[in-house]
Design a protein around this motif. Structure first.
Motif, mmCIF file in Angstrom:
data_model
loop_
_atom_site.group_PDB
_atom_site.id
_atom_site.type_symbol
_atom_site.label_atom_id
_atom_site.label_comp_id
_atom_site.label_asym_id
_atom_site.label_seq_id
_atom_site.Cartn_x
_atom_site.Cartn_y
_atom_site.Cartn_z
ATOM 1 N N ALA A 78 0.833 -1.204 0.000
ATOM 2 C CA ALA A 78 0.000 0.000 0.000
ATOM 3 C C ALA A 78 0.870 1.257 0.000
ATOM 4 O O ALA A 78 2.044 1.228 0.362
ATOM 5 N N ASP A 79 0.269 2.356 -0.380
ATOM 6 C CA ASP A 79 0.908 3.669 -0.252
ATOM 7 C C ASP A 79 0.668 4.101 1.191
ATOM 8 O O ASP A 79 -0.449 4.484 1.551
ATOM 9 N N MET A 80 1.689 3.982 2.007
ATOM 10 C CA MET A 80 1.552 4.229 3.441
ATOM 11 C C MET A 80 2.213 5.533 3.837
ATOM 12 O O MET A 80 3.214 5.937 3.250
ATOM 13 N N LYS A 81 1.664 6.149 4.846
ATOM 14 C CA LYS A 81 2.265 7.316 5.488
ATOM 15 C C LYS A 81 2.687 6.856 6.882
ATOM 16 O O LYS A 81 1.859 6.396 7.662
ATOM 17 N N VAL A 82 3.981 6.971 7.159
ATOM 18 C CA VAL A 82 4.518 6.498 8.430
ATOM 19 C C VAL A 82 4.961 7.692 9.252
ATOM 20 O O VAL A 82 5.719 8.542 8.769
ATOM 21 N N ARG A 83 4.467 7.775 10.459
ATOM 22 C CA ARG A 83 4.868 8.825 11.399
ATOM 23 C C ARG A 83 5.616 8.161 12.552
ATOM 24 O O ARG A 83 5.241 7.086 12.994
ATOM 25 N N LEU A 84 6.661 8.844 13.017
ATOM 26 C CA LEU A 84 7.391 8.308 14.150
ATOM 27 C C LEU A 84 8.050 9.425 14.924
ATOM 28 O O LEU A 84 8.359 10.484 14.383
ATOM 29 N N LEU A 85 8.216 9.176 16.188
ATOM 30 C CA LEU A 85 9.017 10.037 17.044
ATOM 31 C C LEU A 85 10.214 9.186 17.445
ATOM 32 O O LEU A 85 10.115 8.315 18.302
ATOM 33 N N ASN A 86 11.340 9.419 16.746
ATOM 34 C CA ASN A 86 12.542 8.626 16.959
ATOM 35 C C ASN A 86 13.099 8.948 18.326
ATOM 36 O O ASN A 86 13.217 10.101 18.707
ATOM 37 N N ASP A 87 13.427 7.926 19.087
ATOM 38 C CA ASP A 87 13.938 8.068 20.446
ATOM 39 C C ASP A 87 15.443 7.885 20.424
ATOM 40 O O ASP A 87 15.947 6.790 20.219
ATOM 41 N N GLY A 88 16.174 8.945 20.609
ATOM 42 C CA GLY A 88 17.635 8.868 20.665
ATOM 43 C C GLY A 88 18.306 9.945 19.836
ATOM 44 O O GLY A 88 18.855 10.864 20.392
ATOM 45 N N PRO A 89 18.305 9.896 18.560
ATOM 46 C CA PRO A 89 17.767 8.832 17.701
ATOM 47 C C PRO A 89 18.644 7.584 17.727
ATOM 48 O O PRO A 89 19.856 7.667 17.832
ATOM 49 N N VAL A 90 17.975 6.449 17.637
ATOM 50 C CA VAL A 90 18.666 5.169 17.527
ATOM 51 C C VAL A 90 18.084 4.469 16.298
ATOM 52 O O VAL A 90 16.887 4.199 16.242
ATOM 53 N N THR A 91 18.951 4.221 15.315
ATOM 54 C CA THR A 91 18.569 3.548 14.082
ATOM 55 C C THR A 91 19.611 2.478 13.781
ATOM 56 O O THR A 91 20.809 2.772 13.773
ATOM 57 N N VAL A 92 19.147 1.243 13.542
ATOM 58 C CA VAL A 92 20.054 0.116 13.354
ATOM 59 C C VAL A 92 19.640 -0.642 12.100
ATOM 60 O O VAL A 92 18.450 -0.868 11.860
ATOM 61 N N TRP A 93 20.644 -1.072 11.342
ATOM 62 C CA TRP A 93 20.439 -1.869 10.122
ATOM 63 C C TRP A 93 20.758 -3.317 10.447
ATOM 64 O O TRP A 93 21.819 -3.602 11.024
ATOM 65 N N VAL A 94 19.881 -4.259 10.087
ATOM 66 C CA VAL A 94 20.146 -5.678 10.273
ATOM 67 C C VAL A 94 19.859 -6.392 8.953
ATOM 68 O O VAL A 94 18.823 -6.175 8.338
ATOM 69 N N ASP A 95 20.797 -7.222 8.526
ATOM 70 C CA ASP A 95 20.657 -8.008 7.307
ATOM 71 C C ASP A 95 21.003 -9.446 7.662
ATOM 72 O O ASP A 95 22.114 -9.707 8.153
ATOM 73 N N THR A 96 20.084 -10.379 7.458
ATOM 74 C CA THR A 96 20.339 -11.767 7.847
ATOM 75 C C THR A 96 21.499 -12.357 7.067
ATOM 76 O O THR A 96 22.136 -13.301 7.534
ATOM 77 N N GLU A 97 21.803 -11.803 5.915
ATOM 78 C CA GLU A 97 22.944 -12.288 5.145
ATOM 79 C C GLU A 97 24.263 -11.951 5.839
ATOM 80 O O GLU A 97 25.261 -12.610 5.632
ATOM 81 N N GLN A 98 24.240 -10.936 6.676
ATOM 82 C CA GLN A 98 25.462 -10.501 7.369
ATOM 83 C C GLN A 98 25.424 -10.807 8.863
ATOM 84 O O GLN A 98 26.381 -10.519 9.568
#
Length: 148
Positions: A127-147
């Motif tokens: 769907a065409d989604m609108k995402v709202r967030l209040l980032n805490d920190g900010p803390v953003t992490v990338w996870v890839d199961t291949e790695q």
């Protein structure tokens, strides 16, 4: 599978001006199934995210998981995490899983989080989604199961 995880104070997703998923304190997980991924990768990713220690403890150190804090998870499909930007200016998405398989693994992943014991809300696949967030920190992490 790939996921971009953001620690949030709150997050919501809206489709056609209607909120279809929302959480308070917890994680916003943008997720993409890659070609060749299966249920094993979805289970691995759900387990990793549920135990990822990115919440502060009493000493202010990131030592607690979303499970430890009683937080929730908002899962949003995001095929653009498969973007290949190595040539030209238009990203390619050929490494993403086919839409039907991507949707199946997205639903499977969200169900695994619920089975683990997390309150889980979702967006709407494709769907065409609108995402709202209040980032805490900010803390953003990338996870890839291949790695992982």
């Amino acid at each position: 599978m790939r996921a971009l995880i953001q620690r949030v104070s709150e997050a919501s997703v809206t489709v056609d001006d209607k909120v279809i998923g929302e959480i308070g304190h917890g994680l916003l997980v943008l997720i993409c199934a890659m070609a060749g991924d299966g249920e094993a990768q979805a289970q691995q990713l759900a387990a990793k995210i549920s135990k990822l220690r990115i919440f502060k403890d009493e000493a202010g150190k990131m030592n607690r998981s979303v499970l430890d804090t009683g937080g929730s998870v908002l899962v949003v499909s995001q095929f653009t995490l498969a973007a290949d930007t190595r040539s030209g200016n238009r990203p390619g998405f050929s490494t993403a899983a086919a839409p039907a398989e991507g949707e199946r693994l997205y639903e499977y992943f969200a169900a695994r989080l619920t089975e683990i014991g997390l309150k889980t809300a979702k967006g709407q696949f494709g769907a065409d989604m609108k995402v709202r967030l209040l980032n805490d920190g900010p803390v953003t992490v990338w996870v890839d199961t291949e790695q992982a």
